[in-house]
Design a protein around this motif. Structure first.
Motif, PDB file in Angstrom:
ATOM      1  N   GLY A 121       0.889  -1.192  -0.013  1.00 25.20           N
ATOM      2  CA  GLY A 121       0.132   0.041   0.015  1.00 25.20           C
ATOM      3  C   GLY A 121       0.903   1.291   0.175  1.00 25.20           C
ATOM      4  O   GLY A 121       0.424   2.251  -0.631  1.00 25.20           O
ATOM      5  N   LEU A 122       2.086   1.199   0.679  1.00 25.23           N
ATOM      6  CA  LEU A 122       2.869   2.313   0.735  1.00 25.23           C
ATOM      7  C   LEU A 122       3.507   2.573  -0.469  1.00 25.23           C
ATOM      8  O   LEU A 122       3.661   3.666  -1.085  1.00 25.23           O
ATOM      9  CB  LEU A 122       3.985   2.046   1.852  1.00 25.23           C
ATOM     10  CG  LEU A 122       5.033   3.023   1.908  1.00 25.23           C
ATOM     11  CD1 LEU A 122       4.262   4.640   2.381  1.00 25.23           C
ATOM     12  CD2 LEU A 122       6.051   2.831   3.047  1.00 25.23           C
ATOM     13  N   PHE A 123       3.980   1.381  -1.398  1.00 20.64           N
ATOM     14  CA  PHE A 123       4.294   1.575  -2.546  1.00 20.64           C
ATOM     15  C   PHE A 123       3.377   2.178  -3.630  1.00 20.64           C
ATOM     16  O   PHE A 123       3.610   3.182  -4.487  1.00 20.64           O
ATOM     17  CB  PHE A 123       4.701   0.100  -3.102  1.00 20.64           C
ATOM     18  CG  PHE A 123       5.460   0.074  -4.458  1.00 20.64           C
ATOM     19  CD1 PHE A 123       6.660   0.278  -4.639  1.00 20.64           C
ATOM     20  CD2 PHE A 123       4.464   0.028  -5.727  1.00 20.64           C
ATOM     21  CE1 PHE A 123       7.312   0.564  -5.951  1.00 20.64           C
ATOM     22  CE2 PHE A 123       5.012  -0.004  -6.838  1.00 20.64           C
ATOM     23  CZ  PHE A 123       6.368   0.424  -7.115  1.00 20.64           C
ATOM     24  N   GLY A 124       2.035   1.787  -3.447  1.00 20.25           N
ATOM     25  CA  GLY A 124       1.201   2.293  -4.205  1.00 20.25           C
ATOM     26  C   GLY A 124       0.613   3.805  -4.030  1.00 20.25           C
ATOM     27  O   GLY A 124       0.744   4.531  -5.158  1.00 20.25           O
ATOM     28  N   LEU A 181      12.614   1.149  -4.529  1.00 16.84           N
ATOM     29  CA  LEU A 181      11.576   1.187  -3.594  1.00 16.84           C
ATOM     30  C   LEU A 181      10.633  -0.187  -3.570  1.00 16.84           C
ATOM     31  O   LEU A 181      10.394  -0.486  -2.400  1.00 16.84           O
ATOM     32  CB  LEU A 181      10.507   2.316  -4.079  1.00 16.84           C
ATOM     33  CG  LEU A 181       9.396   2.692  -3.283  1.00 16.84           C
ATOM     34  CD1 LEU A 181       9.661   3.247  -1.649  1.00 16.84           C
ATOM     35  CD2 LEU A 181       8.363   3.673  -3.891  1.00 16.84           C
ATOM     36  N   PHE A 182      10.533  -0.562  -4.464  1.00 21.77           N
ATOM     37  CA  PHE A 182       9.673  -2.168  -4.910  1.00 21.77           C
ATOM     38  C   PHE A 182      10.456  -3.017  -3.808  1.00 21.77           C
ATOM     39  O   PHE A 182      10.110  -3.845  -3.344  1.00 21.77           O
ATOM     40  CB  PHE A 182       9.851  -2.421  -6.136  1.00 21.77           C
ATOM     41  CG  PHE A 182       8.986  -3.710  -6.760  1.00 21.77           C
ATOM     42  CD1 PHE A 182       7.818  -3.689  -6.861  1.00 21.77           C
ATOM     43  CD2 PHE A 182       9.796  -4.853  -6.643  1.00 21.77           C
ATOM     44  CE1 PHE A 182       7.094  -4.971  -6.981  1.00 21.77           C
ATOM     45  CE2 PHE A 182       9.265  -6.012  -6.741  1.00 21.77           C
ATOM     46  CZ  PHE A 182       7.817  -6.110  -7.163  1.00 21.77           C
ATOM     47  N   VAL A 183      12.165  -3.305  -4.024  1.00 27.94           N
ATOM     48  CA  VAL A 183      12.668  -4.029  -3.588  1.00 27.94           C
ATOM     49  C   VAL A 183      12.852  -4.045  -2.123  1.00 27.94           C
ATOM     50  O   VAL A 183      12.631  -4.891  -1.199  1.00 27.94           O
ATOM     51  CB  VAL A 183      14.192  -4.236  -3.944  1.00 27.94           C
ATOM     52  CG1 VAL A 183      15.039  -5.333  -3.433  1.00 27.94           C
ATOM     53  CG2 VAL A 183      14.026  -4.702  -5.558  1.00 27.94           C
ATOM     54  N   MET A 184      13.077  -2.702  -1.639  1.00 24.24           N
ATOM     55  CA  MET A 184      13.336  -2.479  -0.137  1.00 24.24           C
ATOM     56  C   MET A 184      11.974  -2.644   0.582  1.00 24.24           C
ATOM     57  O   MET A 184      11.792  -3.143   1.773  1.00 24.24           O
ATOM     58  CB  MET A 184      13.727  -1.048   0.068  1.00 24.24           C
ATOM     59  CG  MET A 184      15.141  -0.854  -0.543  1.00 24.24           C
ATOM     60  SD  MET A 184      16.387  -1.823   0.218  1.00 24.24           S
ATOM     61  CE  MET A 184      17.423  -2.293  -1.205  1.00 24.24           C
ATOM     62  N   LEU A 185      10.971  -2.146   0.032  1.00 19.97           N
ATOM     63  CA  LEU A 185       9.458  -2.447   0.865  1.00 19.97           C
ATOM     64  C   LEU A 185       9.167  -3.914   0.888  1.00 19.97           C
ATOM     65  O   LEU A 185       8.571  -4.584   1.914  1.00 19.97           O
ATOM     66  CB  LEU A 185       8.280  -1.621   0.093  1.00 19.97           C
ATOM     67  CG  LEU A 185       8.480  -0.071   0.203  1.00 19.97           C
ATOM     68  CD1 LEU A 185       7.227   0.629  -0.675  1.00 19.97           C
ATOM     69  CD2 LEU A 185       8.320   0.318   1.699  1.00 19.97           C
ATOM     70  N   TYR A 186       9.462  -4.656  -0.297  1.00 19.08           N
ATOM     71  CA  TYR A 186       9.276  -6.043  -0.065  1.00 19.08           C
ATOM     72  C   TYR A 186      10.159  -6.784   1.054  1.00 19.08           C
ATOM     73  O   TYR A 186       9.603  -7.597   1.587  1.00 19.08           O
ATOM     74  CB  TYR A 186       9.897  -6.870  -1.529  1.00 19.08           C
ATOM     75  CG  TYR A 186       9.803  -8.285  -1.387  1.00 19.08           C
ATOM     76  CD1 TYR A 186       8.489  -9.093  -1.300  1.00 19.08           C
ATOM     77  CD2 TYR A 186      10.814  -9.119  -1.363  1.00 19.08           C
ATOM     78  CE1 TYR A 186       8.427 -10.281  -1.185  1.00 19.08           C
ATOM     79  CE2 TYR A 186      11.211 -10.404  -1.100  1.00 19.08           C
ATOM     80  CZ  TYR A 186       9.847 -11.202  -1.230  1.00 19.08           C
ATOM     81  OH  TYR A 186       9.692 -12.428  -1.115  1.00 19.08           O
TER      82      TYR A 186
END
Length: 551
Positions: free
Chosen positions: A25-28, A496-501
């Motif tokens: 959700g944060l990524f979105g 951002l995608f990788v770190m949030l994952y």
């Protein structure tokens, strides 16, 4: 009393699922903001904060991207457990480290050969981005803190000495550029050797080695005289060292080479670009918290020594070479541009007293040169002497104008930074600016030229034409999809995608090593404009994201 049938494992899975949704959700949300705001800034030079449609569109992006990202993450989780990704792609697992004698030397040699071909095409190298100013500091023995003194001495000293011995400026520029390239590619080869030891497959090793050897963005800064190349290389080494420290703390601390090389890189990094110091300083508390249960005196010293060493060495260099004081405008870029934007577009709302105060700090001629995407022409005339005597009036004025023009302030800041977080942004902040050998028209993606007293002598014109096309030509308009691979904003989305994952999986140890990189990215948001040179680490560190830990 009703007892829950959920065991500890189910409760833990439910908790992880909630966290995963929060991270996706944060990524979105962030992606939605970046895409919508970035589009408006690119097209209209401002964001309409009062437009309800803007927020509705952000919400649509946020919902769609949140669901999509969660779907991708869930499939990736399954693939890590042996299932097929999206039902038809099998993830290659880790293999046994490929034993190959002198692998690092071979990798380094390949990169050196590939880079040498380009430097012959761009002979004597890309002598640009304040290169002439730094050389002149050495030639005139007049030093300042505007440019990192270590880089000034290394660049200017090498060129000046070679010119004195041979009479050739181009020869000195080439020697410095080639030496820098050798240092950077050696660190890149060290990264490749680490990836080999982590079980990266042969095809992936070949692909990443070619990426390091031929991808234009990397080669540009390997061969560019600016401080950014060496800064980035040392930041990359710090990142890799932290990865190894997190993986095996005891082995890292027992290795004299690992400890000494980490400290040296963590000291050299800020000596080549000052914002590296602030990034590392903010990183330290996170490191101490992460290692709190096993924070030995030795580990604490290893992490803290670079801060002390940098301060001592930087102060010593300043004292020895009698450098002039700091130019405050470098740290005040954002507030200077914010007030200049209010003056330019909403001057009628300012009182005569506020206008007079503003002009005492920023001359009227500089205010008249306000351009939304770069601060150079405005901040150049900043009254540092007055600021040192009376900074209070400056900040009081900034607060007063900000209270009455919050949207203007936000737009001012976004316009000098959105190229770092909006993938399709066209990097042409210097459009219309004339330099030594050309005028920026279609793009100012990369400086490209050779500043005086150097002169471009290409021995492979076809490669020279390619780099010119990418740097200042119409490449980004002609191939907008391919150009995404050259976009800082696109790579920011990847990180951002990788770190949030990783955070969604509770893998804090796999995020910590990248914090200096992330914090460096955050510092440049407060800088004078958006250029690749300030965030080229996003390209250099990309292969390290591909190293997967066993499940």
């Amino acid at each position: 009393m009703i007892k829950s049938n959920m065991g500890p494992e189910k409760i833990n899975n439910k908790k992880q699922n909630v966290i995963a949704w929060l991270m996706s959700g944060l990524f979105g949300i962030l992606s939605g903001i970046f895409l919508v705001f970035g589009y408006q800034l690119e097209k209209y030079d401002n964001v309409n904060f009062k437009d309800a449609g803007t927020y509705a569109l952000i919400l649509c992006f946020a919902v769609i991207l949140t669901i999509d990202v969660r779907y991708v993450w869930r499939n990736y989780d399954g693939a890590r457990q042996g299932k097929k990704l999206f039902g038809f792609v099998t993830l290659g697992g880790r293999t046994e480290p490929k034993e190959e004698k002198n692998f690092m030397i071979k990798s380094w040699a390949i990169m050196v050969v590939l880079n040498t071909i380009v430097i012959l095409a761009e002979f004597p190298g890309f002598f640009v981005y304040d290169a002439q100013d730094e050389l002149n500091e050495v030639l005139t023995r007049t030093f300042s803190t505007h440019h990192p003194l270590l880089h000034v001495l290394l660049l200017g000293g090498t060129i000046a000495v070679f010119h004195k011995l041979t009479g050739s400026w181009n020869g000195g520029i080439f020697i410095y550029t080639f030496f820098q390239m050798l240092v950077i590619t050696l660190i890149l080869a060290y990264v490749m050797d680490y990836m080999r030891k982590k079980g990266i497959g042969k095809r992936s090793l070949i692909a990443w080695n070619l990426y390091y050897g031929v991808f234009p963005v990397i080669v540009m800064y390997n061969l560019c005289s600016s401080k950014d190349g060496l800064f980035t290389a040392f930041l990359l080494y710090v990142t890799l060292s932290l990865i190894k420290l997190v993986e095996d703390r005891e082995a890292f601390l027992k290795s004299r080479f690992s400890v000494i090389s980490f400290i040296a890189s963590a000291v050299l990094m800020p000596l080549f670009r000052h914002n590296g110091f602030y990034a590392y300083l903010v990183f330290l508390p996170f490191a101490f918290i992460y290692f709190r249960k096993e924070l030995t005196k030795r580990l604490a010293l290893v992490l803290a020594v670079p801060v002390v060493a940098y301060l001592v060495i930087n102060a010593a260099l300043g004292a020895i070479f009698s450098t002039k004081g700091t130019d405050h405008q470098e740290m005040l870029t954002v507030p200077i541009m914010q007030m200049a934007r209010v003056y330019t577009y909403e001057k009628e709302s300012m009182s005569p007293e506020d206008i007079a105060t503003l002009k005492t700090y920023i001359p009227e001629d500089n205010l008249a040169n306000y351009t939304p995407r770069v601060s150079d022409l405005v901040k150049y005339g900043f009254n540092n002497e007055l600021y040192e005597k009376n900074s209070g009036d400056f900040w009081k004025l900034w607060i007063r104008l900000g209270a009455g023009h919050p949207a203007t302030y936000m737009n001012s800041w976004f316009l000098t930074s959105y190229g770092y977080w909006y993938p399709p942004a066209l990097i042409n902040v210097y459009k219309g600016t004339s330099v030594f050998t050309f005028t920026y028209t279609d793009s100012s993606y990369f400086g490209y030229e050779v500043e005086q007293p150097g002169e471009r002598n290409s021995y492979i014109p076809v490669i020279d034409k390619l780099y010119r096309y990418i740097s200042i030509g119409t490449f980004h308009k002609d191939a907008p999809v391919l150009a995404l691979l050259f976009s800082p904003g696109f790579y920011m989305f990847i990180y951002l995608f990788v770190m949030l994952y990783r955070l969604s999986k509770g893998e804090f140890g796999r995020v910590l090593p990248f914090l200096p990189l992330i914090l460096t990215w955050l510092t440049v948001l407060l800088g004078p404009t958006y250029l690749v040179r300030y965030v080229v680490i996003l390209w250099y560190a990309l292969p390290l994201l591909s190293v997967r830990e066993p499940v």
